[in-house]
Design a protein around this motif. Structure first.
Motif, PDB file in Angstrom:
ATOM      1  N   GLU A  15       0.836  -1.201   0.000  1.00 56.61           N
ATOM      2  CA  GLU A  15       0.000   0.000   0.000  1.00 56.61           C
ATOM      3  C   GLU A  15       0.875   1.256   0.000  1.00 56.61           C
ATOM      4  N   GLY A  16       1.976   1.190   0.747  1.00 57.54           N
ATOM      5  CA  GLY A  16       2.850   2.354   0.895  1.00 57.54           C
ATOM      6  C   GLY A  16       3.478   2.791  -0.413  1.00 57.54           C
ATOM      7  N   ILE A  17       3.776   1.822  -1.270  1.00 57.61           N
ATOM      8  CA  ILE A  17       4.457   2.183  -2.520  1.00 57.61           C
ATOM      9  C   ILE A  17       3.476   2.507  -3.630  1.00 57.61           C
ATOM     10  N   SER A  18       2.178   2.522  -3.321  1.00 62.07           N
ATOM     11  CA  SER A  18       1.220   2.846  -4.372  1.00 62.07           C
ATOM     12  C   SER A  18       1.398   4.311  -4.772  1.00 62.07           C
ATOM     13  N   SER A  19       1.252   4.563  -6.044  1.00 57.49           N
ATOM     14  CA  SER A  19       1.469   5.913  -6.584  1.00 57.49           C
ATOM     15  C   SER A  19       0.623   6.083  -7.820  1.00 57.49           C
ATOM     16  N   LYS A  20       0.212   7.327  -8.091  1.00 56.63           N
ATOM     17  CA  LYS A  20      -0.554   7.585  -9.308  1.00 56.63           C
ATOM     18  C   LYS A  20       0.352   7.538 -10.541  1.00 56.63           C
ATOM     19  N   VAL A  21       1.652   7.532 -10.329  1.00 59.09           N
ATOM     20  CA  VAL A  21       2.595   7.446 -11.455  1.00 59.09           C
ATOM     21  C   VAL A  21       2.967   5.982 -11.687  1.00 59.09           C
ATOM     22  N   ALA A  22       2.588   5.452 -12.849  1.00 58.96           N
ATOM     23  CA  ALA A  22       2.747   4.016 -13.119  1.00 58.96           C
ATOM     24  C   ALA A  22       4.197   3.550 -12.974  1.00 58.96           C
ATOM     25  N   LEU A  23       5.135   4.368 -13.450  1.00 57.70           N
ATOM     26  CA  LEU A  23       6.546   3.963 -13.406  1.00 57.70           C
ATOM     27  C   LEU A  23       7.053   3.867 -11.968  1.00 57.70           C
ATOM     28  N   VAL A  24       6.578   4.772 -11.101  1.00 55.71           N
ATOM     29  CA  VAL A  24       6.952   4.713  -9.681  1.00 55.71           C
ATOM     30  C   VAL A  24       6.504   3.384  -9.084  1.00 55.71           C
ATOM     31  N   MET A  25       5.252   3.011  -9.371  1.00 57.86           N
ATOM     32  CA  MET A  25       4.685   1.755  -8.873  1.00 57.86           C
ATOM     33  C   MET A  25       5.466   0.555  -9.377  1.00 57.86           C
ATOM     34  N   ALA A  26       5.724   0.545 -10.676  1.00 59.65           N
ATOM     35  CA  ALA A  26       6.372  -0.626 -11.292  1.00 59.65           C
ATOM     36  C   ALA A  26       7.762  -0.850 -10.705  1.00 59.65           C
ATOM     37  N   VAL A  27       8.528   0.238 -10.590  1.00 56.95           N
ATOM     38  CA  VAL A  27       9.899   0.106 -10.088  1.00 56.95           C
ATOM     39  C   VAL A  27       9.882  -0.247  -8.603  1.00 56.95           C
ATOM     40  N   SER A  28       9.020   0.427  -7.832  1.00 60.61           N
ATOM     41  CA  SER A  28       8.947   0.152  -6.397  1.00 60.61           C
ATOM     42  C   SER A  28       8.563  -1.307  -6.157  1.00 60.61           C
ATOM     43  N   LYS A  29       7.588  -1.779  -6.920  1.00 58.51           N
ATOM     44  CA  LYS A  29       7.133  -3.166  -6.778  1.00 58.51           C
ATOM     45  C   LYS A  29       8.296  -4.120  -7.079  1.00 58.51           C
ATOM     46  N   HIS A  30       8.998  -3.835  -8.141  1.00 58.75           N
ATOM     47  CA  HIS A  30      10.129  -4.670  -8.547  1.00 58.75           C
ATOM     48  C   HIS A  30      11.166  -4.773  -7.432  1.00 58.75           C
TER      49      HIS A  30
END
Lengths: 325, 325
Positions: free
Chosen positions: B26-41
């Motif tokens: 939940e903490g790494i959720s972001s409206k910016v898709a690239l932020v989410m993808a990299v954080s998830k990775h």
């Protein structure tokens, strides 16, 4: 109208500005020699220190008389700004900023990334000392949005379908949000809740105008006046407002050339792209938008009582606009 | 003694751990898709999540019964850890971490630097929500020290005169300090001030042992067990404890070869350096120091009441030591 930064904008808070400058130097002190050396280098390479000046003026415009904490906040703002510049220079692989070698060029990327991290951490450390939860929440949310704006800019690179709304999201994050923190933060410190929104709007619109003007200059200026080369944004395939507007205003071969230039980056077609940006009316549109944002900025200021500080904030917005007039 | 991480250490806080893992996502959720993808990775590439487990165990060991805030703190700790890993991989130009491609390798340095910045900011944003000034000050000071430790490590690179005291400063900053935040932070949340110092000492000494062990393995392990190559530290001219001890224990040609290897970096003399490190008694000294740090760590734990949680913290320190025994 000729406006002089030092005379017309800085002078009402010159004493506080000097104290703030000293606080920055204290703030970057570290037992690690390399941290000190790099921080000192990047802080000294700073420009006009527009953000802390804005913070000090906003605090006075709110009627704050003891500026001890506002000076600290202004120093924190400049340290956050410096941290983003240091990381931006790594990101952009820049060798020069304002004619001086960057941290990554003087030392290396490693040092620049880590000293940037130190500056962010130290800024938060000093902010915690101000002991104000509302201020802390504003800054912790704001710095997330700043980072998100920077990543959004990367995500939009080489994307010719980027629209003006996305462009505004990008410049809000990468530029306007820190201006907002500087002025709204001053209102929080002053305990004048009624000025938080007006000062935030002033800074947000000012920041938008400031960045649009910067993006115009990338297609009209030269290295001497701007400290960067014409065509830098095109080189990196950044879909800034001049190109977004040019795409709106063109069809056929011109339209396709702009799309291709964003997609591929590089400056092979720079001369022709500049011609199209000028002739299509794209720059006229950008100038119109910069003026609109400045007007919105000045309108928001009207919610504050008149004072020499409010006048300086007004003149700062006009000074920024003078760069394209 | 065989200790199993999941069985012996994680199991008493398995429910809280699962909740914490959800909070990270939940903490790494972001409206910016690239932020989410990299954080998830990068979050998914995480290892055992030793730091958040330590935080949850410490909270329970202090007698805390409602672990809602401790779960949040544990998630914040892991996000800060992830941020430093992302930036470290840029700094070290690493292509792989734990056998998976790094963020800088999968995307690029730009994205990795900026998403690291986002993770730091978001961690602070979540920390502010815990609404505890003592905790905030501990973390804001601690993250400064972490960044300083990382820069100190850079400063010491290729410096053969680095002594053990400086080495301890480096590993305290780059490794132990975050462990300290995880456990002392739990004591702060629990409102058990009397356990702050013991838990900080436990984590500090544990972290020192953990890093010394890691540095030993760089001269004794292979890629399969460690996930990194033998000789990585020598390659980068890092004066870690095995080399510092080898310099203490040698004279003449061997001494000069170690000095030269630190100064130049590279692995031309790797085989001979490994021989010297083994034969000079340097590794024996390192093992002795790792055991001493572990003992100091366990001694500090004795100031807490006995519980299954304290037992797990004990076993965690022993498990780390088992890597070199």
């Amino acid at each position: 109208m000729t406006i002089d930064f030092k005379q017309d904008i800085l002078s009402p808070v010159a004493t506080e500005f000097a104290a703030m400058d000293k606080l920055i130097n204290e703030g970057i002190s570290s037992k690690v020699a390399l941290v000190m050396a790099v921080s000192k280098h990047v802080v000294e390479a700073g420009g006009k220190r527009m953000r802390p000046v804005m913070c000090l003026l906003a605090a006075r415009a709110c009627g704050l008389t003891n500026l001890d904490n506002a000076q600290k906040l202004a120093a924190i703002i400049e340290m956050l700004h410096t941290a983003t510049l240091v990381h931006d220079d790594v990101v952009d692989e820049s060798g020069l900023r304002r004619g001086r070698p960057t941290a990554n060029a003087t030392w290396n990327n490693q040092t620049a990334v880590l000293v940037g991290d130190f500056l962010i951490s130290r800024a938060f450390d000093l902010l915690v000392d101000l002991n104000d939860m509302v201020l802390l929440k504003d800054f912790s949310t704001g710095t997330c949005e700043i980072a998100e704006g920077e990543v959004l800019q990367l995500q939009a690179q080489h994307q010719p379908d980027t629209d003006e709304a996305t462009y505004l999201d990008i410049i809000h994050g990468k530029t306007s949000r820190l201006f907002e923190l500087a002025t709204e933060g001053a209102a929080i410190l002053a305990g004048t809740d009624q000025y938080r929104v007006p000062l935030r709007k002033y800074a947000g619109h000012f920041g938008n105008a400031f960045q649009i003007i910067d993006d115009i200059l990338d297609y009209t200026s030269d290295a001497e006046t701007l400290g960067k080369n014409i065509g830098d944004d095109l080189m990196e395939g950044k879909p800034t407002l001049p190109l977004i507007a040019a795409l709106q205003n063109t069809t056929g071969a011109d339209h396709q050339l702009i799309r291709k230039s964003i997609t591929t980056g590089g400056t092979d077609d720079l001369a022709r792209v500049i011609e199209i940006v000028h002739q299509s009316g794209a720059l006229d549109y950008c100038r119109k938008r910069a003026i609109e944002e400045t007007q919105a900025s000045l309108a928001a200021l009207q919610h504050l009582p008149d004072s020499i500080y409010r006048q300086s904030l007004t003149q700062l917005a006009q000074l920024a606009l003078n760069r394209i007039q």
